[in-house]
Design a protein around this motif. Structure first.
Motif, PDB file in Angstrom:
ATOM      1  N   LEU A  41       0.830  -1.206   0.000  1.00  9.80           N
ATOM      2  CA  LEU A  41       0.000   0.000   0.000  1.00  9.80           C
ATOM      3  C   LEU A  41       0.862   1.254   0.000  1.00  9.80           C
ATOM      4  CD1 LEU A  41      -2.783  -1.094   2.526  1.00  9.80           C
ATOM      5  CD2 LEU A  41      -2.938  -0.972   0.039  1.00  9.80           C
ATOM      6  N   TYR A  42       2.002   1.194   0.691  1.00 10.28           N
ATOM      7  CA  TYR A  42       2.931   2.339   0.681  1.00 10.28           C
ATOM      8  C   TYR A  42       3.428   2.609  -0.742  1.00 10.28           C
ATOM      9  CZ  TYR A  42       7.302   4.896   1.330  1.00 10.28           C
ATOM     10  OH  TYR A  42       8.320   5.828   1.225  1.00 10.28           O
ATOM     11  N   ASP A  43       3.795   1.563  -1.458  1.00 15.98           N
ATOM     12  CA  ASP A  43       4.246   1.745  -2.846  1.00 15.98           C
ATOM     13  C   ASP A  43       3.120   2.297  -3.722  1.00 15.98           C
ATOM     14  OD1 ASP A  43       6.782   0.904  -2.327  1.00 15.98           O
ATOM     15  OD2 ASP A  43       6.460  -1.165  -2.950  1.00 15.98           O
ATOM     16  N   CYS A  44       1.891   1.807  -3.503  1.00 13.31           N
ATOM     17  CA  CYS A  44       0.760   2.289  -4.295  1.00 13.31           C
ATOM     18  C   CYS A  44       0.531   3.783  -4.088  1.00 13.31           C
ATOM     19  CB  CYS A  44      -0.508   1.525  -3.929  1.00 13.31           C
ATOM     20  SG  CYS A  44      -0.473  -0.210  -4.389  1.00 13.31           S
ATOM     21  N   PHE A  45       0.851   4.275  -2.896  1.00 13.72           N
ATOM     22  CA  PHE A  45       0.652   5.701  -2.608  1.00 13.72           C
ATOM     23  C   PHE A  45       1.842   6.549  -3.033  1.00 13.72           C
ATOM     24  CE2 PHE A  45       1.199   9.315   0.309  1.00 13.72           C
ATOM     25  CZ  PHE A  45       0.021  10.012   0.045  1.00 13.72           C
ATOM     26  N   VAL A  46       3.048   6.085  -2.743  1.00 18.37           N
ATOM     27  CA  VAL A  46       4.238   6.925  -2.916  1.00 18.37           C
ATOM     28  C   VAL A  46       4.694   6.981  -4.367  1.00 18.37           C
ATOM     29  CG1 VAL A  46       6.693   7.113  -2.338  1.00 18.37           C
ATOM     30  CG2 VAL A  46       5.012   6.654  -0.553  1.00 18.37           C
ATOM     31  N   ILE A  47       4.668   5.849  -5.074  1.00 20.15           N
ATOM     32  CA  ILE A  47       5.200   5.842  -6.444  1.00 20.15           C
ATOM     33  C   ILE A  47       4.428   6.796  -7.364  1.00 20.15           C
ATOM     34  CG2 ILE A  47       5.544   4.395  -8.475  1.00 20.15           C
ATOM     35  CD1 ILE A  47       6.364   2.134  -6.629  1.00 20.15           C
ATOM     36  N   PRO A  48       3.084   6.774  -7.402  1.00 22.50           N
ATOM     37  CA  PRO A  48       2.394   7.784  -8.223  1.00 22.50           C
ATOM     38  C   PRO A  48       2.615   9.209  -7.709  1.00 22.50           C
ATOM     39  CG  PRO A  48       0.929   5.940  -7.735  1.00 22.50           C
ATOM     40  CD  PRO A  48       2.125   5.781  -6.864  1.00 22.50           C
ATOM     41  N   LEU A  49       2.822   9.350  -6.398  1.00 21.52           N
ATOM     42  CA  LEU A  49       2.979  10.691  -5.819  1.00 21.52           C
ATOM     43  C   LEU A  49       4.273  11.360  -6.270  1.00 21.52           C
ATOM     44  CD1 LEU A  49       1.411  12.508  -3.770  1.00 21.52           C
ATOM     45  CD2 LEU A  49       2.967  11.632  -2.007  1.00 21.52           C
ATOM     46  N   ARG A  50       5.207  10.607  -6.810  1.00 21.04           N
ATOM     47  CA  ARG A  50       6.493  11.186  -7.216  1.00 21.04           C
ATOM     48  C   ARG A  50       6.344  12.185  -8.374  1.00 21.04           C
ATOM     49  NH1 ARG A  50      11.014   8.669  -5.143  1.00 21.04           N
ATOM     50  NH2 ARG A  50      10.644   6.688  -4.062  1.00 21.04           N
ATOM     51  N   VAL A  51       5.216  12.158  -9.088  1.00 19.65           N
ATOM     52  CA  VAL A  51       5.023  13.127 -10.176  1.00 19.65           C
ATOM     53  C   VAL A  51       4.936  14.556  -9.647  1.00 19.65           C
ATOM     54  CG1 VAL A  51       3.872  11.403 -11.600  1.00 19.65           C
ATOM     55  CG2 VAL A  51       2.494  12.895 -10.142  1.00 19.65           C
ATOM     56  N   PHE A  52       4.656  14.710  -8.334  1.00 19.61           N
ATOM     57  CA  PHE A  52       4.585  16.040  -7.728  1.00 19.61           C
ATOM     58  C   PHE A  52       5.957  16.512  -7.233  1.00 19.61           C
ATOM     59  CE2 PHE A  52       0.282  14.410  -7.436  1.00 19.61           C
ATOM     60  CZ  PHE A  52      -0.501  15.513  -7.730  1.00 19.61           C
ATOM     61  N   ASN A  53       7.003  15.659  -7.372  1.00 14.32           N
ATOM     62  CA  ASN A  53       8.358  15.963  -6.891  1.00 14.32           C
ATOM     63  C   ASN A  53       8.361  16.421  -5.429  1.00 14.32           C
ATOM     64  OD1 ASN A  53       9.708  15.397  -9.335  1.00 14.32           O
ATOM     65  ND2 ASN A  53       9.126  17.414 -10.150  1.00 14.32           N
ATOM     66  N   PRO A  54       7.801  15.604  -4.539  1.00 15.91           N
ATOM     67  CA  PRO A  54       7.821  15.983  -3.124  1.00 15.91           C
ATOM     68  C   PRO A  54       9.241  15.899  -2.571  1.00 15.91           C
ATOM     69  CG  PRO A  54       7.021  13.748  -3.364  1.00 15.91           C
ATOM     70  CD  PRO A  54       7.183  14.280  -4.757  1.00 15.91           C
ATOM     71  N   PRO A  55       9.573  16.668  -1.531  1.00 14.33           N
ATOM     72  CA  PRO A  55      10.921  16.593  -0.952  1.00 14.33           C
ATOM     73  C   PRO A  55      11.147  15.252  -0.260  1.00 14.33           C
ATOM     74  CG  PRO A  55       9.497  17.971   0.400  1.00 14.33           C
ATOM     75  CD  PRO A  55       8.712  17.655  -0.850  1.00 14.33           C
ATOM     76  N   VAL A  56      12.371  14.783  -0.331  1.00 11.64           N
ATOM     77  CA  VAL A  56      12.741  13.522   0.303  1.00 11.64           C
ATOM     78  C   VAL A  56      13.077  13.782   1.767  1.00 11.64           C
ATOM     79  CG1 VAL A  56      14.339  11.573   0.286  1.00 11.64           C
ATOM     80  CG2 VAL A  56      13.577  12.590  -1.873  1.00 11.64           C
ATOM     81  N   THR A  57      12.376  13.107   2.659  1.00 10.16           N
ATOM     82  CA  THR A  57      12.579  13.279   4.098  1.00 10.16           C
ATOM     83  C   THR A  57      13.284  12.049   4.665  1.00 10.16           C
ATOM     84  OG1 THR A  57      10.441  12.295   4.641  1.00 10.16           O
ATOM     85  CG2 THR A  57      10.489  14.677   4.223  1.00 10.16           C
TER      86      THR A  57
END
Length: 537
Positions: free
Chosen positions: A22-38
């Motif tokens: 579920l984490y991959d399902c949320f984070v991988i598509p979210l990368r199109v927004f170029n969020p900062p890496v924490t």
């Protein structure tokens, strides 16, 4: 060590696997927004890589089921893994480790803009991790099997449907943003609506809001501004007509099922109260009945008796025997003899559990047996607690009884009751056993046990004959005042263990057929005709 998929260890392991999927399902598509890496993001990424790497040897220690048969052979498990999940792991894990090492190199050394851009493009390969969605269905099924409550299972189903709806809208929101962010023209919703300069989190919230509105009659200010966006919007709306209806229908059906379950219980208890009222049952008895029925109803909802599962009628006789044994043997092995039979003659124990056992429910205050009643069963207490009251022996010549009746507690899965009832033709209960709380007992019926013993090989009945002889000799040599219907495990296990013949102690069959008297003394035992009838075999 090979374990079944339904084991507790595997269920806990699968829960973590579902979380990482579920984490991959949320984070991988979210990368199109170029969020900062924490730092938290990096930590979870590494934990996921380590988990899926360890998951390979863990998978090789889990059996699987084919056509109702559990496969526990290590070679078969390995070949099954090669045919199923090996391709997924081989495709995804090398990329995971490669990009994890590249992230470390990128953060530890200076890189120019072209290299950073190239790395970001290469990271799109990480979308291959979404192949693990194929595992999610299998993982969720394993988790569903861990829920014993039907109501809990329905709530989990509703939660999964809501989660599915949110996941679909999350993916649509990310694609909606990707269409605008990769379009070099200015006629995009991102530019025309003025969202190209806001923070990434507000951009995501806006895109997600737009996605949700396509599934509902609600609206918002963001609209498509070019042909690509318009076409995508039409496709989403058409998909929403079907997908949203399916999700909402599933949730509505689950809620209706929940209400149906509660309505059935309410209706049955209403009929019970009406029955008691119309038949003018005395209030104290009516109260006892209602309380016991409420407790027993909840217990059966939790325990699910075998009779309530209709599909179990499809089992073969052998599988039904194994099922009965798995349910009942843990309660019977408090007795040393049945513990030995479980380890040495499982087939006999399966037959006993399938044909010679019965069950009985007791409410608080119910009497299992009274003094002087004829005993024909041996009992094992599975739940609850009994109070046993041994009556004093009546002295000769009409003298007064000086000793008070003695009593003792009978604990579940610790003691056994009335063992002489299956060996003696005439054994009268020496006291009474009363339930002090809702209780359940297993009845080992002597006549049915007789039928099982007739089918056993000679070596088994000679072994059982020797045990019965020693047990009955002990009864003959024990003072009547010291006898009891109750055999407490912590006090009597060693004694009973001494009656069990060891290897080489069972006498070979004799030429002459022993009579019931020279075998059992001058008392007729219930099982004597079984042993004597087989002596010439």
């Amino acid at each position: 060590m090979i374990e079944l998929i339904s084991s507790l260890r595997n269920v806990v392991w699968d829960v973590f696997g579902a979380m990482f999927v579920l984490y991959d399902c949320f984070v991988i598509p979210l990368r199109v927004f170029n969020p900062p890496v924490t730092p938290l993001w990096v930590l979870v990424e590494w934990l996921g890589i380590i988990y899926w790497t360890i998951n390979i040897p863990v998978t090789l220690t889990l059996g699987y089921v084919v056509d109702g048969e559990a496969i526990m052979d290590p070679y078969s498990i390995f070949m099954h893994y090669l045919k199923t999940w090996f391709a997924v792991d081989a495709m995804v894990l090398p990329f995971d480790w490669t990009f994890a090492i590249m992230d470390i190199a990128e953060s530890g050394a200076g890189t120019d803009g072209e290299v950073v851009k190239l790395l970001r493009i290469l990271r799109l390969v990480r979308t291959a991790r979404l192949i693990r969605l194929l595992k999610l269905k299998w993982i969720l099924e394993a988790i569903d099997d861990a829920f014993e409550s039907e109501m809990a299972g329905i709530w989990v189903k509703i939660f999964k449907m809501v989660l599915l709806l949110l996941a679909i809208n999350h993916l649509i929101a990310c694609v909606w943003f990707l269409l605008a962010s990769t379009n070099p023209a200015d006629d995009t919703w991102l530019v025309q609506e003025g969202y190209d300069t806001v923070n990434w989190d507000y951009q995501y919230a806006t895109a997600f809001h737009w996605s949700i509105t396509q599934f509902t009659p609600a609206g918002m200010e963001v609209q498509p501004h070019n042909m690509t966006e318009r076409t995508f919007t039409i496709a989403v709306v058409v998909f929403a007509l079907v997908g949203f209806s399916y999700v909402v229908g599933s949730i509505t059906g689950s809620l209706a099922q929940l209400r149906s379950m509660s309505e059935h219980a309410v209706k049955e208890f209403w009929r019970l109260r009406l029955f008691l009222k119309r038949h003018k049952v005395p209030p104290p008895l009516a109260l006892r009945i209602k309380r016991f029925v409420e407790f027993e109803f909840q217990r059966q909802q939790k325990m699910m008796p075998l009779e309530t599962v209709g599909v179990l009628k499809l089992l073969s006789e052998q599988m039904m025997s194994e099922l009965q044994a798995a349910i009942n043997i843990p309660h019977m092995t408090v007795h040393p003899l049945f513990e030995l039979l479980r380890d040495k003659s499982s087939l006999v124990m399966h037959r006993i559990c399938n044909t010679a056992l019965g069950h009985k429910q007791l409410a608080p205050g119910d009497i299992l047996f009274m003094p002087g009643e004829q005993a024909s069963c041996m009992y094992f207490l599975t739940t609850g607690r009994l109070w046993y009251r041994r009556l004093s022996v009546e002295p000769p010549n009409g003298e007064e009884i000086k000793d008070e009746p003695r009593g003792e507690w009978v604990e579940a899965d610790e003691d056994w009751i009335t063992e002489p009832g299956i060996w003696l033709a005439e054994w009268e209960h020496l006291g009474s056993a009363t339930a002090t709380r809702p209780s359940s007992v297993i009845k080992l019926r002597s006549e049915n046990l007789y039928e099982v013993i007739k089918q056993c090989p000679p070596s088994f009945w000679r072994f059982l004959k020797e045990y019965a002889t020693r047990f009955c000799n002990w009864l003959d040599n024990t003072d009547f005042e010291d006898l009891s219907d109750i055999f407490q495990g912590d006090k009597n296990s060693d004694l009973i263990q001494s009656f069990i013949p060891q290897q080489g102690e069972v006498k070979p069959p004799q030429k002459e057929s022993p009579t019931s008297e020279n075998f059992f003394g001058n008392r007729l035992r219930r099982m004597s005709h079984v042993f004597t009838a087989r002596a010439d075999d």
